[in-house]
Design an enzyme around this catalytic site. Structure first.
Site, PDB file in Angstrom:
ATOM      1  N   GLU A  38       0.817  -1.199   0.000  1.00  0.00           N
ATOM      2  CA  GLU A  38       0.000   0.000   0.000  1.00  0.00           C
ATOM      3  C   GLU A  38       0.867   1.273   0.000  1.00  0.00           C
ATOM      4  O   GLU A  38       1.776   1.410   0.826  1.00  0.00           O
ATOM      5  CB  GLU A  38      -0.944  -0.020   1.219  1.00  0.00           C
ATOM      6  CG  GLU A  38      -1.852   1.190   1.324  1.00  0.00           C
ATOM      7  CD  GLU A  38      -2.716   1.408   0.090  1.00  0.00           C
ATOM      8  OE1 GLU A  38      -3.317   0.438  -0.405  1.00  0.00           O
ATOM      9  OE2 GLU A  38      -2.778   2.560  -0.397  1.00  0.00           O
ATOM     10  N   THR A  80      -5.565   1.750  -5.719  1.00  0.00           N
ATOM     11  CA  THR A  80      -5.211   0.327  -5.562  1.00  0.00           C
ATOM     12  C   THR A  80      -5.869  -0.527  -6.632  1.00  0.00           C
ATOM     13  O   THR A  80      -5.249  -1.426  -7.211  1.00  0.00           O
ATOM     14  CB  THR A  80      -5.680  -0.219  -4.193  1.00  0.00           C
ATOM     15  OG1 THR A  80      -5.285   0.678  -3.165  1.00  0.00           O
ATOM     16  CG2 THR A  80      -5.089  -1.592  -3.922  1.00  0.00           C
ATOM     17  N   HIS A 195      -1.707   2.928   4.659  1.00  0.00           N
ATOM     18  CA  HIS A 195      -2.679   3.752   3.920  1.00  0.00           C
ATOM     19  C   HIS A 195      -2.869   5.110   4.610  1.00  0.00           C
ATOM     20  O   HIS A 195      -2.916   5.178   5.832  1.00  0.00           O
ATOM     21  CB  HIS A 195      -4.036   3.023   3.843  1.00  0.00           C
ATOM     22  CG  HIS A 195      -4.987   3.632   2.847  1.00  0.00           C
ATOM     23  ND1 HIS A 195      -5.644   4.823   3.073  1.00  0.00           N
ATOM     24  CD2 HIS A 195      -5.361   3.220   1.616  1.00  0.00           C
ATOM     25  CE1 HIS A 195      -6.386   5.116   2.026  1.00  0.00           C
ATOM     26  NE2 HIS A 195      -6.228   4.161   1.127  1.00  0.00           N
ATOM     27  N   ASP A 254       1.667   0.017  -4.972  1.00  0.00           N
ATOM     28  CA  ASP A 254       0.483   0.189  -5.831  1.00  0.00           C
ATOM     29  C   ASP A 254       0.397   1.573  -6.480  1.00  0.00           C
ATOM     30  O   ASP A 254       0.020   1.699  -7.649  1.00  0.00           O
ATOM     31  CB  ASP A 254      -0.826  -0.187  -5.102  1.00  0.00           C
ATOM     32  CG  ASP A 254      -1.121   0.649  -3.864  1.00  0.00           C
ATOM     33  OD1 ASP A 254      -0.260   1.449  -3.426  1.00  0.00           O
ATOM     34  OD2 ASP A 254      -2.242   0.489  -3.313  1.00  0.00           O
ATOM     35  N   HIS A 255       0.777   2.614  -5.738  1.00  0.00           N
ATOM     36  CA  HIS A 255       0.675   3.999  -6.241  1.00  0.00           C
ATOM     37  C   HIS A 255       1.370   4.893  -5.231  1.00  0.00           C
ATOM     38  O   HIS A 255       1.804   4.417  -4.181  1.00  0.00           O
ATOM     39  CB  HIS A 255      -0.802   4.416  -6.410  1.00  0.00           C
ATOM     40  CG  HIS A 255      -1.626   4.132  -5.190  1.00  0.00           C
ATOM     41  ND1 HIS A 255      -1.555   4.879  -4.036  1.00  0.00           N
ATOM     42  CD2 HIS A 255      -2.494   3.126  -4.914  1.00  0.00           C
ATOM     43  CE1 HIS A 255      -2.369   4.375  -3.131  1.00  0.00           C
ATOM     44  NE2 HIS A 255      -2.944   3.294  -3.622  1.00  0.00           N
TER      45      HIS A 255
HETATM   46  C1  GP9 Z   1      -9.082  -0.438   0.258  1.00  0.00           C
HETATM   47  C2  GP9 Z   1      -7.631  -0.426  -0.106  1.00  0.00           C
HETATM   48  C3  GP9 Z   1      -7.114   0.971  -0.252  1.00  0.00           C
HETATM   49  O1  GP9 Z   1      -9.680  -1.685   0.261  1.00  0.00           O
HETATM   50  O2  GP9 Z   1      -7.338  -1.222  -1.191  1.00  0.00           O
HETATM   51  O3  GP9 Z   1      -7.535   1.548  -1.417  1.00  0.00           O
HETATM   52  P1  GP9 Z   1      -6.886   2.895  -2.016  1.00  0.00           P
HETATM   53  O4  GP9 Z   1      -7.531   4.043  -1.309  1.00  0.00           O
HETATM   54  O5  GP9 Z   1      -5.406   2.882  -1.782  1.00  0.00           O
HETATM   55  O6  GP9 Z   1      -7.229   2.829  -3.453  1.00  0.00           O
HETATM   56 MN    MN Z   2      -3.698   1.792  -2.357  1.00  0.00          MN
END
Ligand code: GP9
Ligand code: MN
Length: 412
Positions: A38, A80, A195, A254-255
């Site tokens: 994350e 994500t 996150h 992921d980003h």
């Molecule tokens: C939520 C998680 C976070 O289930 O995958 O999502 P994001 O806000 O990073 O897209």
């Molecule tokens: Mn994410």
């Protein structure tokens, strides 16, 4: 319509990149374990805060696996879920919105469907509610056999924070489920603890906060460290269960985690005067690690190739010995000697090892110095990015994969 489909097919065929013959099929019939880190940006790797490594485990992985240090996310507003979409389909996410919510009933040529034909079971583990990002619906479309979501884990006041299950509890509960799966499998783990706004409970931080004056940035290092500890535990469990030697293991950021709203603090983190338009794109690099089992003697290397999430589907399939010349998709095998140094950003920017076209300021830069150069140097790059994005958007908006008669596109 048909002419759109033919245009896409021709473009994809013309850009087909053959595999590296030394690695094609090296992991035939092995499991694939994918871990979504994350908000994990590449600047964290080898970064030292208060003289201490932030991610000691990932730092160690840079010499235990193939580590890509010029790898970029290609995500848009779907965050994500966009990263997941890119990897499974080798298609770009949309210019606005999340393809997981807007186009969950399209036809796709996703990894789970492709791997199903080679006898793979495909599953996802994630400690949040199943409907977040419309995952439950989209996973059925993409061909996942099972989604272990929040309801399949034991959640308590203590083992949850922010969006759901904490990464350590998540791995602890997920590994026994993983070990029971029929092999070979394709298993995706989506982490949560790192996150925004980067929260930990009292006593769970093993690293002091940064002191930039920006709480979000300060805490980011602590949750990144927590995630690193969870990953160390996960790898140990994979080794204990014998799965490590039977699996290709892929970890990717992921980003971005820190948005441009925090540029002043990020400048001080990076020791720069300010975050320029050019350094904004440098910050879109995310780490990628690929462990290939039983590659005696040659199982680790730092890879400088410029690439992105869109490149992972062909990379994975080629390692498993499955050809991709009949598939519709963008990107190219990251291990191929024939691949172009290239990736795009969803805003239309384009990146190679020689130049960077920055769409946000419509400027061409020389790599890796960031020196401003004439736009003529970037024209080919800019056009390639435009073609990729436009044609990918045609596929998604027009649901073009439904017109393809190749068996890989059939819904089963
Ligand atoms: C939520 C998680 C976070 O289930 O995958 O999502 P994001 O806000 O990073 O897209
Ligand atoms: Mn994410």
């Amino acid at each position: 319509d048909d002419s759109d489909t033919i245009e896409v097919e021709n473009y994809v065929k013309a850009n087909y990149t053959p595999p590296n013959p030394n690695l094609f099929g090296i992991a035939k019939h092995k499991n694939v374990i994918l871990v979504s880190l994350e908000s994990t940006q590449n600047f964290l790797i080898h970064y030292k805060l208060h003289g201490e490594e932030v991610t000691p485990f990932l730092n160690q992985l840079t010499s235990d696996t193939f580590y890509f240090d010029h790898f970029y996310h290609n995500t848009g507003q779907g965050k994500t879920s966009d990263a997941e979409f890119l990897i499974d389909n080798a298609l770009y996410p949309l210019p606005r919105g999340a393809v997981y919510t807007t186009n969950a009933h399209n036809h796709y040529q996703a990894l789970p469907h492709i791997l199903d034909k080679s006898g793979y079971t495909s599953v996802v583990f994630h400690g949040n509610h199943k409907s977040f990002w419309n995952r439950d619906i989209m996973y059925a479309t993409l061909g996942y056999d099972h989604f272990y979501s929040e309801k399949d884990f034991h959640l308590t006041e203590k083992n949850t924070i922010n969006y759901g299950l904490k990464d350590k509890a998540f791995f602890k509960q997920a590994v026994p489920k993983l070990a029971r799966l029929k092999q070979p499998f394709y298993a995706k783990f989506i982490l949560l603890s790192n996150h925004f706004p980067f929260l930990l409970d009292h006593g769970e931080a093993s690293l002091k906060r940064a002191d930039t004056g920006d709480g979000v940035v300060n805490r980011y290092f602590q949750t990144a460290r927590y995630q690193d500890e969870a990953l160390r535990y996960f790898f140990q469990r994979l080794k204990d269960t014998g799965l490590y030697d039977q699996s290709v293991v892929i970890l990717y950021g992921d980003h971005y985690g820190i948005s441009d709203n925090h540029n002043p603090a990020m400048a001080s983190v990076l020791g720069e005067d300010k975050i320029t338009a050019y350094s904004h794109y440098k910050l879109q690099k995310v780490p990628l690690f690929i462990h290939i089992p039983n590659l005696d003697g040659a199982s680790s290397h730092v890879m400088h190739t410029t690439g992105g999430e869109v490149d992972l589907r062909p990379t994975i399939l080629h390692l498993l010995g499955l050809s991709t010349d009949h598939l519709i998709g963008f990107g190219a095998d990251l291990f191929s000697n024939k691949r172009k140094s290239f990736t795009v950003q969803r805003d239309g920017s384009a990146i190679s090892d020689r130049y960077l076209y920055a769409a946000n300021v419509h400027q061409c830069y020389k790599q890796p110095t960031g020196e401003k150069v004439a736009m003529s140097n970037c024209l080919t790059l800019k056009e390639a990015a435009h073609q990729d994005l436009i044609l990918s958007d045609h596929v998604v908006y027009g649901d073009l994969l439904r017109f393809l008669r190749s068996p890989s596109s059939e819904k089963n």
